[in-house]
Design a protein around this motif. Structure first.
Motif, PDB file in Angstrom:
ATOM      1  N   TYR A   1      55.051  23.466  97.190  1.00 33.97           N
ATOM      2  CA  TYR A   1      55.600  22.117  97.076  1.00 33.97           C
ATOM      3  C   TYR A   1      54.511  21.102  96.743  1.00 33.97           C
ATOM      4  CZ  TYR A   1      60.431  23.072  98.289  1.00 33.97           C
ATOM      5  OH  TYR A   1      61.727  23.517  98.251  1.00 33.97           O
TER       6      TYR A   1
ATOM      7  N   TRP B   1      62.282  15.953 100.591  1.00 29.93           N
ATOM      8  CA  TRP B   1      61.958  15.337  99.299  1.00 29.93           C
ATOM      9  C   TRP B   1      63.163  14.562  98.747  1.00 29.93           C
ATOM     10  CZ3 TRP B   1      58.836  18.456  95.080  1.00 29.93           C
ATOM     11  CH2 TRP B   1      58.340  17.558  94.132  1.00 29.93           C
TER      12      TRP B   1
ATOM     13  N   TYR C   1      61.740  21.614 103.134  1.00 30.38           N
ATOM     14  CA  TYR C   1      60.871  20.798 102.272  1.00 30.38           C
ATOM     15  C   TYR C   1      61.708  20.035 101.233  1.00 30.38           C
ATOM     16  CZ  TYR C   1      56.862  23.682 103.843  1.00 30.38           C
ATOM     17  OH  TYR C   1      55.899  24.330 104.579  1.00 30.38           O
ATOM     18  N   ALA C   2      62.648  20.766 100.609  1.00 34.55           N
ATOM     19  CA  ALA C   2      63.448  20.177  99.536  1.00 34.55           C
ATOM     20  C   ALA C   2      64.309  19.021 100.045  1.00 34.55           C
ATOM     21  CB  ALA C   2      64.335  21.248  98.901  1.00 34.55           C
TER      22      ALA C   2
END
Length: 324
Positions: free
Chosen positions: A302, A244, A240-241
């Protein structure tokens, strides 16, 4: 009443999903009865997620394909390589765990990501395109990645897998977009909001049912399995990071950023579990299934972070406007 339920679910999703997981783990004999119907729930969620898209919107994705290409690279290059490297670092003598970790991060993007993208107002056509394309490529990419990184020769029921994925993704997506075309966009203006609560109900059902499969492993945890779980958590959160960060570096708009976060982080773990259970020793299944415990919680986490960041940006813009 349904609108209140939907608002409650979106606000407290970070707590609802762990509660569903806990229910499935604690009461597997009850929750497992829902497993045969998970495919239908997935198909319905795909249909609702695709209601915000039209054929021309999906075509537009290929005019600016950079976000799509970046997500595919994260899913099938960066993710598997990171999983393989961490697996060899932590479990050098256990190829079953290493294979399971690589498999967990080789499977295609999750169908359920469409629902999360819808909740946080992401780019639905981009997310739908990713899920459809990645699913079509999965029967070819998964064996290739496993053979390259862990030397496994994987035989899969490609036809059976494709039939199930067509039912879960392609057909409901095409049906939703056809309805938008026939109604000249009226369906996409009214149906998504009305059907959103039912999508949340399907999520509760899917998470609770699928988590029943993890119950045997949770009841027999040891130090090594806890270490595997921690490694999967770090890798999953990293997906996820990275999505992003890359969205920020490539200056994507808010909608595309949401899609990249969920497209890079969420995996079709059910597909991975089927492959692991069919073609590998039982120990390989643990790294794959343990990801079920984290995926929805991380998605909610998130989402909450995105909302805070967006709220902070809006407040700063207002203050800047007032001072100007």
């Amino acid at each position: 009443m349904l609108e209140k339920f939907n608002s409650f679910m979106e606000k407290w999703m970070a707590f609802v999903t762990p509660a569903c997981l806990l229910t499935g783990v604690l009461f597997p004999d009850i929750a497992k009865h829902g497993v045969p119907y998970v495919t239908y729930a997935f198909a319905f969620m795909t249909f609702i997620g695709a209601l915000k898209s039209r054929f021309r919107d999906v075509a537009d994705v290929f005019k600016r394909p950079l976000p799509l290409i970046l997500m595919l690279l994260i899913l099938h290059v960066l993710g598997p390589v990171a999983a393989c490297g961490l697996g060899h670092l932590l479990f050098p003598g256990n190829m079953n765990y290493i294979t399971g970790m690589v498999l967990e991060f080789s499977v295609p993007a999750a169908v359920i990501s469409l629902m999360w993208v819808s909740i946080y107002n992401g780019n639905s056509p981009l997310s739908l395109s990713l899920v459809v394309i990645d699913t079509i490529l999965a029967p070819f990419l998964i064996p290739a990645v496993l053979k390259l990184l862990v030397g496994s020769s994987v035989k899969m029921d490609t036809v059976g897998m494709m039939k199930e994925l067509v039912f879960m993704i392609a057909l409901p997506a095409v049906l939703a977009m056809c309805l938008n075309e026939v109604s000249h966009g009226k369906v996409m203006e009214t149906w998504p909001k009305k059907l959103a609560p039912f999508s949340k109900m399907c999520l509760i059902f899917v998470v609770t049912s699928n988590s029943s499969k993890v119950s045997p492993y949770m009841k027999h945890l040891n130090g090594e399995r806890l270490e595997v779980a921690a490694a999967i958590l770090v890798l999953a959160a990293g997906g996820y990071a990275i999505g992003w960060i890359i969205a920020i570096l490539t200056r994507q708009n808010k909608e595309a950023t949401v899609s990249m976060i969920y497209g890079s982080g969420m995996r079709n773990i059910s597909a991975g579990a089927v492959i692991a259970g069919a073609y590998f020793p039982a120990e390989t299944l643990f790294p794959v299934m343990i990801g079920t415990l984290f995926q929805q919680i991380l998605a909610a986490f998130y989402g909450s972070m995105m909302r805070r960041v967006q709220t902070g940006q809006q407040e700063r813009e207002k203050e800047h406007g007032v001072s100007a």
